[in-house]
Design an enzyme around this catalytic site. Structure first.
Site: not given
Ligand code: ADP
Length: 542
Positions: A186, A331, A436, A441
């Site tokens: 990640t 993940e 917050k 929120w």
């Molecule tokens: P990073 O945490 O570095 O961005 P990832 O690519 O694994 O690595 O990102 C996963 C995160 O990206 C998710 O937990 C979420 O917060 C965000 N995410 C992915 N797709 C979407 C989506 N369609 N809408 C909102 N958030 C998203």
């Protein structure tokens, strides 16, 4: 009682055989070169994957050694994707855009022994190599291996020389479907990156999901433009899924800017394409100034961050291309949910479904968990943290015990939202980005989407900043479209119609460019730091 079914393991080798056999002549990997493309039939990809596997055996890759890739999206990277897991080793896609110290950390942590590197990335890789403790062989693709100065104990090979003369078939071993096939770290915005290790089984099942009609609906009739990098959550599963069903795939190599993306779309006529919202924002802006024929796209997949509804509408209304919104994480392989609305829904209701993060498929169970760990109902209102589990969701991190991220066998996503009775997830924010304000929120994503609905705004980022009275208030950082002008008061008036009064931001700043993460998402951590360091010129509206 057990079934009578054969216990054939699900494996990458089966995907490799299917793509290079029955689809070997019809499907191609098309790699953009800057001016045009180079093409390779899947049959050749299969033969070259076999040659690569023989070559790697020759370098001592006989078990589950990690083979790293430091590459753009291109044909050779696809060959590594197929050869390395099929021979029983583990593919480790290195995110070339991580900070050098993070890259060194992940390569050492995974204990990469061999690394395949694109020649265009040698200047970057050469600086890291002396720090990579376990690397014994470097294979340079697409250029001169002599350009790399190797430290003692490291041998440098040319990709083509290494493949030349190797047998074009390989007796792929039968592997346990639960064994490691590939790994991806990640991006680690807060701590060290964490390794997710995919199995043959998880990749196989995930690839099928990508191809399902209510997934990305990838089929042999498609030509997929994989903009999302192969080092970012396995390019969202596109390379394996394409090979599984015999869809052709267009690889942009290092040409990821809006101009070449538009050019390659017009020239190679992909039927679908996948990328994060910031890439598509750039593409739309470029298209407006420099029109090209993008009508070959039947659908564009947007994920990795919330897709602003304004982006969806522009694609659809201006170019007639539907946008498919999907949610996922490294993940989760990454496909966790896909926003295909139920049949019969129309009008504003339809947009609501499409702008949501979508419905998790059968392979992903989802639940919402509230503050004191109680599981919340799917009533479209109760807000909690999204937790998921399933056969392509990770159960732990590689060599890194992080109990915080797991909860009774479920993965805590860190994403906050609600789920409707018919199973559609609507995320309101990342837990760490929620603002917050006086005990209530405010969703940063909601404000961003609304500000980006203003015609003069190219991009908008919202973070919470300290406030004496309310503890936190939203700060909006705006990037204007070229040649456009608008001030903070006007933008706030624009929001007033659709945002509750107490949520209306008073802090505004205009920035030339939005800080982005290694995978092109808004980098709120950096924006927060810029604000804390007093680097932003903030206007406070009364
Ligand atoms: P990073 O945490 O570095 O961005 P990832 O690519 O694994 O690595 O990102 C996963 C995160 O990206 C998710 O937990 C979420 O917060 C965000 N995410 C992915 N797709 C979407 C989506 N369609 N809408 C909102 N958030 C998203």
């Amino acid at each position: 009682m057990f079934s009578t079914m054969q216990d054939a393991p699900l494996s990458i080798a089966r995907i490799l055989e299917q793509g290079s056999g029955p689809h070997g002549a019809s499907a191609q990997v098309i790699t953009w070169t800057g001016e045009g493309s180079r093409r390779r039939a899947y049959a050749d990809v299969g033969r070259r994957a076999a040659q690569l596997a023989h070559a790697l055996r020759g370098l001592g890759v006989t078990g589950d050694q990690r083979v790293g890739t430091f590459m753009w999206n291109n044909a050779e990277h696809l060959e590594a994707y197929l050869a390395v897991p099929s021979m029983g080793a583990v593919l480790h896609t290195l995110n070339i855009r991580l900070f050098p110290e993070q890259l060194v950390y992940v390569a050492n942590h995974a204990e990469d022994e061999v690394v395949l590197v694109d020649a265009t990335l040698l200047p970057l890789f050469g600086k890291l190599l002396p720090e990579l403790k376990t690397v014994r062989h470097v294979i340079v693709s697409g250029g001169d291996k002599a350009a790399l100065e190797a430290p003692k104990g490291v041998e440098v090979h040319g990709y083509e020389e290494l493949l030349a003369g190797q047998p074009v078939e390989f007796d792929w071993p039968e592997l346990d479907e639960r064994s490691a096939a590939a790994m991806c770290y990640t991006s680690g915005t807060t701590a060290n990156p964490k390794g997710v290790v995919y199995s043959h089984r998880s990749i196989y099942l995930h690839s099928m999901q990508v191809c399902m009609t209510d997934g990305m609906a990838l089929s042999q009739a498609d030509r997929a433009l994989a903009v999302v990098p192969m080092f970012h959550a396995m390019s969202w599963g596109l390379p394996y899924a394409a090979f599984m069903v015999g869809a052709s795939i267009v690889m942009p190599d290092r040409f990821l800017q809006p101009e070449p993306l538009v050019k390659m779309t017009a020239a190679e006529r992909p039927t679908m394409a996948a990328a994060v919202p910031t890439i598509w924002q750039g593409v739309l802006q470029h298209l407006a100034a420099d029109p090209h024929d993008v009508s070959s796209l039947r659908e564009v997949v947007v994920g990795g961050a919330a897709c602003p509804p304004s982006l969806m509408k522009t694609f659809e209304e201006k170019y007639g291309i539907p946008v498919l919104h999907a949610w996922g994480m490294t993940e989760t392989s990454p496909l966790g949910s896909v926003a295909r609305p139920p049949a019969g829904v129309t009008g504003e209701q339809l947009w609501k479904y499409r702008a949501s993060q979508g419905r998790p498929p059968a392979g992903v169970q989802a639940r919402l968990v509230g503050d004191d760990d109680q599981v919340l109902p799917w009533d479209g209102e109760s807000v909690g943290e999204l937790e998921v589990r399933g056969p392509w969701i990770t159960a732990s991190y590689y060599g890194d015990d992080d109990p915080e991220k797991f909860h009774d066998g479920w993965l805590r996503t860190g994403d906050v939202g609600h789920i409707s009775p018919d199973g559609f997830v609507q995320l309101t924010d990342r837990a760490k980005d929620v603002i917050k304000s006086g005990g209530e929120w405010i969703s940063s994503v909601d404000l961003e989407n609304k500000v980006m609905g203003h015609p003069a705004v190219a991009e908008a980022m919202v973070i919470g900043v300290p406030d004496e009275k309310w503890s936190e208030r939203p700060l909006v950082a705006v990037v204007l479209r070229d040649g456009q002008q608008v001030d903070a008061a006007e933008l706030r008036d624009f929001l007033a119609g659709s945002v509750a009064k107490w949520q209306l931001p008073e802090y505004w700043t205009f920035i030339p460019e939005a800080p982005k993460t290694s995978v092109g998402k808004f980098d709120k951590k950096r924006l927060r730091k810029q604000h804390a360091d007093g680097e932003l010129d903030v206007t406070r509206l009364g």
